[in-house]
Design a protein around this motif. Structure first.
Motif, PDB file in Angstrom:
ATOM      1  N   GLU A 173       9.361  -7.602   3.346  1.00  0.00           N
ATOM      2  CA  GLU A 173       8.908  -6.655   2.339  1.00  0.00           C
ATOM      3  C   GLU A 173      10.072  -6.218   1.456  1.00  0.00           C
ATOM      4  N   PRO A 174       9.961  -6.416   0.115  1.00  0.00           N
ATOM      5  CA  PRO A 174      11.078  -6.033  -0.755  1.00  0.00           C
ATOM      6  C   PRO A 174      11.176  -4.517  -0.894  1.00  0.00           C
ATOM      7  N   GLU A 175      12.396  -4.046  -1.030  1.00  0.00           N
ATOM      8  CA  GLU A 175      12.598  -2.636  -1.329  1.00  0.00           C
ATOM      9  C   GLU A 175      12.287  -2.409  -2.808  1.00  0.00           C
TER      10      GLU A 175
ATOM     11  N   ALA B 209       0.826  -1.203   0.000  1.00  0.00           N
ATOM     12  CA  ALA B 209       0.000   0.000   0.000  1.00  0.00           C
ATOM     13  C   ALA B 209       0.864   1.259   0.000  1.00  0.00           C
ATOM     14  N   ALA B 210       1.965   1.237   0.766  1.00  0.00           N
ATOM     15  CA  ALA B 210       2.842   2.406   0.821  1.00  0.00           C
ATOM     16  C   ALA B 210       3.532   2.636  -0.515  1.00  0.00           C
ATOM     17  N   GLN B 211       3.974   1.563  -1.157  1.00  0.00           N
ATOM     18  CA  GLN B 211       4.622   1.691  -2.455  1.00  0.00           C
ATOM     19  C   GLN B 211       3.629   2.174  -3.510  1.00  0.00           C
TER      20      GLN B 211
ATOM     21  N   ILE C  17       9.495   1.717 -14.843  1.00  0.00           N
ATOM     22  CA  ILE C  17      10.293   0.505 -14.718  1.00  0.00           C
ATOM     23  C   ILE C  17      10.638   0.349 -13.240  1.00  0.00           C
ATOM     24  N   ALA C  18      10.311  -0.808 -12.676  1.00  0.00           N
ATOM     25  CA  ALA C  18      10.518  -1.020 -11.255  1.00  0.00           C
ATOM     26  C   ALA C  18      11.503  -2.147 -11.018  1.00  0.00           C
ATOM     27  N   GLU C  19      12.272  -2.019  -9.954  1.00  0.00           N
ATOM     28  CA  GLU C  19      13.217  -3.046  -9.527  1.00  0.00           C
ATOM     29  C   GLU C  19      12.963  -3.343  -8.057  1.00  0.00           C
ATOM     30  N   ALA C  20      12.778  -4.614  -7.754  1.00  0.00           N
ATOM     31  CA  ALA C  20      12.591  -5.032  -6.371  1.00  0.00           C
ATOM     32  C   ALA C  20      13.876  -5.677  -5.871  1.00  0.00           C
TER      33      ALA C  20
END
Length: 708
Positions: free
Chosen positions: A292-294, A255-257, A283-286
């Motif tokens: 919880e992934p950054e 939810a925060a992301q 484009i996202a990188e986990a």
């Protein structure tokens, strides 16, 4: 002649400047709103579904002819123009032409289209608003970098890199480059495709993110300063940089992301003075271990229009607790000057939605475009289907290969995926190869089920391939279908029992042999005879090749469109259709379609592994863009012989072996059907050990020098 834009309190008529499923989807909403609809069509689309669905349809020479479309709107009395997506939807000149003619353009102002339509300018604009962007460099319009400058700039950025046309999207012209050795050739190909697709060869080069996720955010902005986001869509399942499956919400984001990414999307929309519905792509990188992934994300582009995948957002967004919205209706109301009827605090999300794109392509042949008649079409009843085709139509190489979208909703992701599998299993199109069976295999992939997605998943970790052998039940069903032609009252040429070759004999039934072949499969000899012991009509024994006889029953529906077969204890119902152009018969079940044609029983089996004759053929119907070889030229295995374009895809056709070009059958600009001869190559013949080398044939050393 001009017209005066009407307010939201007076009747309106909207011309839809598009075709296919998006035109139908817009017309459906307009009818519900009580707004008149006008379609435009080319000669090829005179009987297309979108043409027939509108209140009025007008002919134009092409969907990119902005002057003709504006004139059609004025002629029809329309006060508004909805561009859909693709074609002129992100053309600032078209938006200005509409405004100049007194027509309301259902979309953002031309200035916003210009700001976001050029990737280089868009990147600078959103960066100034604090939106994170990727590192890289860009060419100046009309000033492509020479090879040395390109290599130098790439070295400073660092490999791997992604080349992208500055003027367009949809994955067209994009090239991944992992080393300097590949850069120059990749840039030339990217510029050529960018020029063909968007009229501008300018390139933007960015750092290539490893295992990226493609996540986009839907935004809405009105003319009163209100901007909201409607959450994100995960669009990481792609082939050739084009989306295949999308879902909402993303299984990655917390939810925060979601709040952070949504805020960045709103900032991007505000930075260009946006109004209407738009999509900001990231484009996202986990990263990170357990827990919880950054998440890091960077701006990719903004699409200043409705997106193909907008239905998944419509299915999950809840406004003040009521699930479901209509983005087209909101587009129209914003264009009429109405304020947004809700704020960000009113937006929530319920459940999960998945969309699968049905493409006219052969996923088992590198996703090559296909085509053909729509002989029969069966769509699932338990899912939303946004479709642009109908039985009796034709799929050609003139347009994008997407035919339809299947959308399912569930209270959670697992249920939405389960419903999607069932829906794809119920979707059958006969006459044209589609990717439906591939989509079912993709969605069963363990990583997809787990939500571990990336844009390179299909390329680097593909789903299970299609079965190498055609299922025995398909051969059996096809033979029984042919056998029914020979029954009294069937399609046989004669009712004389002694003249009908169905195996009937005075002393009892005999075997009727059928030899059947499906593309890229061995032929099978299937023997059928009536099962006298069963004593029931439609009861048979079936032997496929040298297998044991299997009891089977077969019957057709009254209209002949379905074939129900019980074979080896399982009952299946197949959609069936005959292609009068080729004489081939199509059967479809479980989301898979097969074309099987009858061969004479005495015909010799074709040896697919036999030495080829050197004729290189087109792998798809399309237009020849280039033939970079000439008669007498020595070529190596893999040397490009021709470049064919179809459905906005460019395909290089290589030489199958070392040899010499002995014939060129086509010129650039020629339209070719699938399997049309392109170039003939005479293979290098083995020389005797003591024979002197032939200077016209490349030596191994030369081959090594030219190996990438």
């Amino acid at each position: 002649m001009t017209t005066t834009p009407r307010t939201s309190h007076s009747p309106a008529t909207v011309l839809v400047a598009n075709r296919g499923e998006i035109a139908l989807r817009i017309i459906r909403t307009l009818k519900r709103m009580g707004i008149g609809s006008v379609a435009v069509h080319t000669d090829a689309d005179a009987g297309a579904p979108h043409t027939l669905a509108a209140d009025l349809a007008l002919r134009v020479d092409g969907y990119l002819d902005s002057g003709a479309i504006v004139a059609a709107a004025l002629e029809s009395g329309a006060s508004m123009v909805h561009p859909g997506y693709g074609f002129l939807s992100e053309n600032a000149g078209f938006a200005r032409a509409c405004a100049g003619a007194g027509l309301v353009f259902v979309g953002p102002p031309a200035s916003a289209i210009e700001a976001m339509g050029d990737k280089i300018r868009a990147k600078d604009t959103v960066a100034a608003a604090g939106v994170p962007v990727l590192g890289g460099f860009a060419e100046k319009p009309g000033q492509p970098l020479d090879d040395d400058a390109l290599l130098h700039a790439a070295a400073e950025t660092g490999y791997p890199l992604l080349l992208k046309p500055s003027a367009g999207g949809g994955g067209k012209g994009m090239r991944a480059v992992h080393s300097p050795d590949d850069l120059v050739a990749a840039a030339a190909a990217a510029r050529r495709e960018a020029l063909a697709s968007f009229g501008d060869p300018t390139l933007l080069v960015e750092r290539l993110v490893r295992r990226p996720r493609h996540i986009e955010v839907q935004v809405l902005a009105d003319g009163h300063g209100n901007v909201v986001h409607l959450g994100e869509r995960e669009c990481s399942l792609q082939r050739r940089h084009q989306k295949v499956v999308e879902e909402a919400p993303s299984p990655l984001l917390t939810a925060a992301q979601r709040e952070a990414m949504g805020g960045a999307a709103v900032a991007a929309a505000r930075s260009c003075g946006y109004t209407g519905a738009g999509t900001v792509e990231f484009i996202a990188e986990a990263s990170g271990g357990d827990g919880e992934p950054e998440l890091s994300f960077s701006f990719l582009e903004m699409n200043t229009r409705l997106q193909v995948e907008h239905p998944v957002t419509e299915e999950v967004v809840a406004i003040r607790g009521g699930r479901g919205i209509d983005l087209v209706e909101l587009q129209v109301r914003i264009a009429l000057g109405d304020p947004l009827p809700f704020g960000q605090e009113d937006v929530s999300w319920q459940g999960h939605a998945v969309e699968s794109r049905i493409y006219a392509e052969d996923a088992d042949r590198g996703f090559l475009p296909t085509g053909g008649p729509v002989l029969a079409l069966s769509e699932p009843s338990g899912a939303r289907v946004d479709s642009g085709v109908a039985a009796g139509g034709e799929v050609t190489s003139a347009f994008d290969p997407m035919l339809a979208k299947v959308i399912t909703w569930g209270p959670d992701r697992a249920e939405a995926l389960r419903r999607m599998d069932a829906a794809l299993g119920a979707y059958v199109l006969l006459g044209c190869v589609t990717n439906t069976a591939f989509l079912r295999r993709l969605l069963r992939h363990p990583r997809v089920a787990a939500g571990d997605l990336s844009t390179d998943l299909i390329e680097t970790d593909p789903p299970e391939p299609a079965p190498g052998a055609l299922p025995e039940h398909v051969y059996a069903a096809a033979a029984l279908d042919h056998q029914l032609d020979l029954e009294p009252g069937g399609a046989g040429p004669s009712a004389d029992r002694f003249a009908t070759p169905d195996g009937w004999r005075m002393g009892g039934p005999a075997w009727t042999p059928w030899r059947l072949r499906a593309p890229r499969h061995d032929s099978a000899v299937v023997r059928v005879r009536r099962d006298g012991a069963a004593g029931a009509p439609g009861a048979y024994l079936v032997r496929v090749d040298d297998g044991a006889p299997v009891a089977a029953t077969a019957r057709r529906s009254a209209d002949g469109s379905c074939l129900t077969v019980t074979h080896a204890g399982r009952t299946r119902t197949y959609a069936r259709a005959d292609d009068p152009a080729t004489g081939h018969r199509w059967l479809g079940a479980g989301g898979t379609a097969w074309t099987l044609h009858e061969e004479p029983v005495a015909a010799a089996l074709r040896d697919d592994d036999a030495a080829v004759d050197g004729t290189v053929r087109s792998p798809m119907p399309g237009t020849v863009l280039a033939v970079p070889v000439e008669v007498g030229q020595a070529v190596l295995a893999g040397t490009p012989l021709a470049v064919v374009e179809a459905m906005k895809m460019e395909h290089s056709v290589p030489s199958p072996f070392d040899g010499t070009v002995t014939g060129v059958a086509v010129r650039p600009g020629a339209s070719v059907p699938m399997d049309a001869p392109l170039v003939t190559v005479e293979p290098v013949r083995a020389e005797p050990a003591d024979a002197p080398p032939d200077p016209s044939v490349p030596t191994p050393a030369t081959r090594e020098e030219h190996t990438p």
